[in-house]
Scaffold this active site. Structure first.
Site, PDB file in Angstrom:
ATOM      1  N   GLY A 178       4.200   5.793  -4.877  1.00 38.83           N
ATOM      2  CA  GLY A 178       3.126   5.966  -5.858  1.00 38.83           C
ATOM      3  C   GLY A 178       1.799   5.427  -5.355  1.00 38.83           C
ATOM      4  N   SER A 179       1.065   4.788  -6.242  1.00 40.77           N
ATOM      5  CA  SER A 179      -0.310   4.368  -5.929  1.00 40.77           C
ATOM      6  C   SER A 179      -0.395   3.223  -4.926  1.00 40.77           C
ATOM      7  CB  SER A 179      -1.030   3.968  -7.215  1.00 40.77           C
ATOM      8  OG  SER A 179      -1.182   5.087  -8.066  1.00 40.77           O
TER       9      SER A 179
END
Length: 640
Positions: free
Chosen positions: A337-338
């Site tokens: 993810g981020s």
């Protein structure tokens, strides 16, 4: 001979004609000579053979005779102990007692075992192992039936000892892990040597040894921990029964004691912070690659495996839906993810596609030119115009969609590969996974399909084909924290051999060149990560901490979504995402890098970041003490 001839002559004269008597006498004489010659030849042959055996082959036959009379009995070495960096014992050898049966003295063995089962609990697994060992041993050798008897069991047997000839309680050393499940995936465990082990081992080096490292440090440093086998000579009779021990004993050399880089207190706090939720956490010193903590939750008790785990216990571990045997540190598959955004932003700077002050307009949706599909930001309407620092701090997808598309998948995967993604870190543990770094080549090899621009866009926010292990992500964060200087993560810090008063620190690997070309690029990304904790997605995480923390949250969808509808059978927020948090501190001169990954949670900020904060709080006192010692040492060194 003369008297013999006279007797023959008189006898012949009395009964037979003279000519016939002479012929018989001559024939008898020839036979006598022939017999005499044969006897002489046999004596000569016997003498020659005796000379060969006693003189020519004396040395060889004497050695063979001694070999039949004298046996060499191996003396297994004591296994080395394992400590944490502060001397906390993680693996030790403890005295225990086992029940041994000598078949020759026990009479009807099966009946004896059955009657013993009425006095002590004996499982089917115990009987199976006993019968297997009985086939490999002589009838006068003791065979373990029950291991690790309790004091109560020893007392109960002692009362009934008279009824069981050939059965004894025997002391022995067994491996023990005092901290149990806390270090199961790191220290590992030993187990009985099986057929597969025997095929790979040097029999002479493991003569008399019954256990070998199976997982973790116990397996990776088996040679160091095992030591060297000793020997003693014993005289035996024709049935190979021991009579006496002869002089010339060679003592075994115990294995080395190992001191790990792990901090047991930090490890304990980290495991407790998970509160039973499935996931993993890693802490690394970016300055040298030492692993300070590594936890995989849930875990298991390694003591169960030392002397042979029961089929019931093993089946329970295998059937547990939380998979406690899975080492999520090395084999866990997480979508980052981020947490990838700082690395993607750095790639954009390093490849000359962006400058720190360049901005991107976030409207809430991003479109690839010529396509109608929208790639969303987390906030409806977007964040407006943002630069790199703001994009990292507020986790603005549009910025990273844009830079990834401009970069293209080939340059994307090429640059991020510098931080170790898509390959094992090389840590001194076996069984590490490689993860997946999205690339054109990987997709062609895996699916035999071409690469599409939309896949580059979602790769830019850590989604799509991305797979990382917690250790792999921690290694990348540690490399970034060290301003791009990579250090292979490692656990072994020092060793102590027999005779050493103190452990000896192992030399560090030579420092490598930084993978970051321009220091100003590092500073720009670092400022964005500091803002994540100061005022961004993890702003509550750094409150009250004395050092600046640089971090990044990550929240990756576990289930696909169409508009606002979840396709999962469960729409519970706690089960909807894999959540991660990465950080390092102090931000300007990092001494610890942390990654926390949970298999299920609401967000990286609400679930993973608090665990990381508890880890930093546990690490802080020790760090401050070390800083004071280093300051005093420096001041003392400058004085005359």
């Amino acid at each position: 001979m003369k008297s013999l001839r006279q007797r023959i002559k008189r006898s012949v004269q009395g009964h037979k004609p003279i000519g016939e008597a002479r012929l018989e006498a001559a024939q008898f004489q020839r036979r006598a000579y022939a017999g005499l010659a044969i006897i002489v030849l046999c004596l000569i042959a016997l003498g020659v053979r005796f000379w060969i055996l006693q003189v020519r082959q004396h040395s060889e036959l004497n050695a063979r005779s001694d070999a039949n009379r004298i046996l060499t009995r191996p003396l297994p070495p004591g296994r080395g102990l394992i400590y944490d960096r502060n001397g906390v014992l993680l693996a030790e050898n403890i005295a225990a007692f086992r029940l041994e049966v000598t078949p020759e003295q026990a009479g009807d063995v099966q009946e004896t075992v059955t009657r013993l089962g009425e006095v002590l609990p004996i499982s089917d697994d115990d009987i199976t192992r006993f019968n297997a060992q009985r086939k490999r041993k002589r009838s006068y050798e003791g065979i373990p039936l029950r291991l690790k008897l309790s004091e109560e069991e020893i007392a109960r047997f002692s009362i009934n000892r008279w009824a069981f000839p050939g059965v004894e309680v025997v002391p022995y050393l067994t491996r023990s892990y005092p901290l149990g499940a806390e270090f199961a995936h790191t220290v590992g465990y030993v187990g009985r040597i099986d057929e597969e082990d025997l095929a790979a081992l040097d029999a002479s080096e493991y003569a008399g040894t019954t256990h070998i490292g199976k997982t973790g440090i116990e397996r990776s440093y088996e040679k160091r921990l095992h030591g060297r086998v000793g020997y003693e000579k014993i005289e035996v009779n024709a049935d190979h029964r021991p009579l006496r021990v002869l002089p010339g004993r060679v003592a075994p050399v115990p294995g080395e004691n190992l001191y790990l880089s792990i901090d047991a207190h930090l490890q304990e706090v980290t495991e407790a912070a998970f509160e039973g939720r499935a996931g993993a956490a890693v802490a690394i010193d970016p300055r040298n690659g030492e692993v300070l903590a590594m936890v995989s939750v849930p875990s298991f008790d390694p003591n169960l495996f030392v002397n042979g785990i029961s089929s019931v216990d093993y089946r329970g571990l295998l059937d547990d839906e939380k998979k406690p045997l899975l080492n999520r540190l090395l084999r866990g598959t997480f979508t980052p993810g981020s947490t990838m955004k700082p690395f993607v932003g750095l790639a954009g700077l390093e490849l000359g596609l962006r400058k720190p002050e360049d901005t991107v307009l976030s409207t809430g949706e991003f479109f690839i030119p010529g396509q109608s599909r929208a790639y969303r930001d987390d906030v409806r309407g977007g964040f407006g115009r943002v630069d790199l620092v703001q994009a990292i701090a507020r986790s603005v997808n549009t910025y990273f969609y844009s830079v990834s598309l401009d970069m293209g998948i080939d340059r994307f995967s090429g640059y991020l590969g510098r931080f170790g993604f898509g390959q094992p870190t090389g840590i001194d543990l076996l069984g590490e996974g490689s993860g997946v770094l999205p690339s054109r080549e990987w997709k062609r090899a895996r699916f035999n399909q071409p690469w599409y621009p939309g896949e580059t866009v979602i790769a830019g926010i850590g989604q799509g084909y991305w797979i990382v292990t917690p250790l792999q992500l921690a290694n990348a964060v540690s490399t970034f924290a060290a301003r791009g200087v990579p250090h292979t993560p490692h656990l072994l810090r020092a060793v102590q051999t027999e005779g050493d008063e103190t452990p000896v620190l192992l030399p560090l690997a030579p420092e490598q060149a930084s993978v970051i070309a321009k220091p100003e690029d590092w500073l720009a990304v670092q400022r964005g990560m500091v803002e994540v904790v100061r005022a961004g997605t993890a702003r509550a995480m750094g409150i009250g901490f004395p050092y600046d923390i640089a971090g990044k949250t990550g929240t990756a969808e576990r289930f696909s979504r169409t508009d606002e509808t979840w396709t999962s059978i469960s729409a519970s927020p706690i089960e909807r995402h894999q959540v991660l948090f990465e950080c390092f501190t102090p931000a300007d001169a990092p001494r610890i890098a942390v990654v926390v990954a949970l298999e299920a949670g609401r967000s990286g900020a609400s679930d993973a970041a608090p665990i990381a904060r508890k880890m930093l709080d546990a690490w802080l006192p020790g760090d401050q003490q070390r800083q004071r010692i280093e300051t005093l040492a420096t001041a003392g060194g400058s004085q005359p």
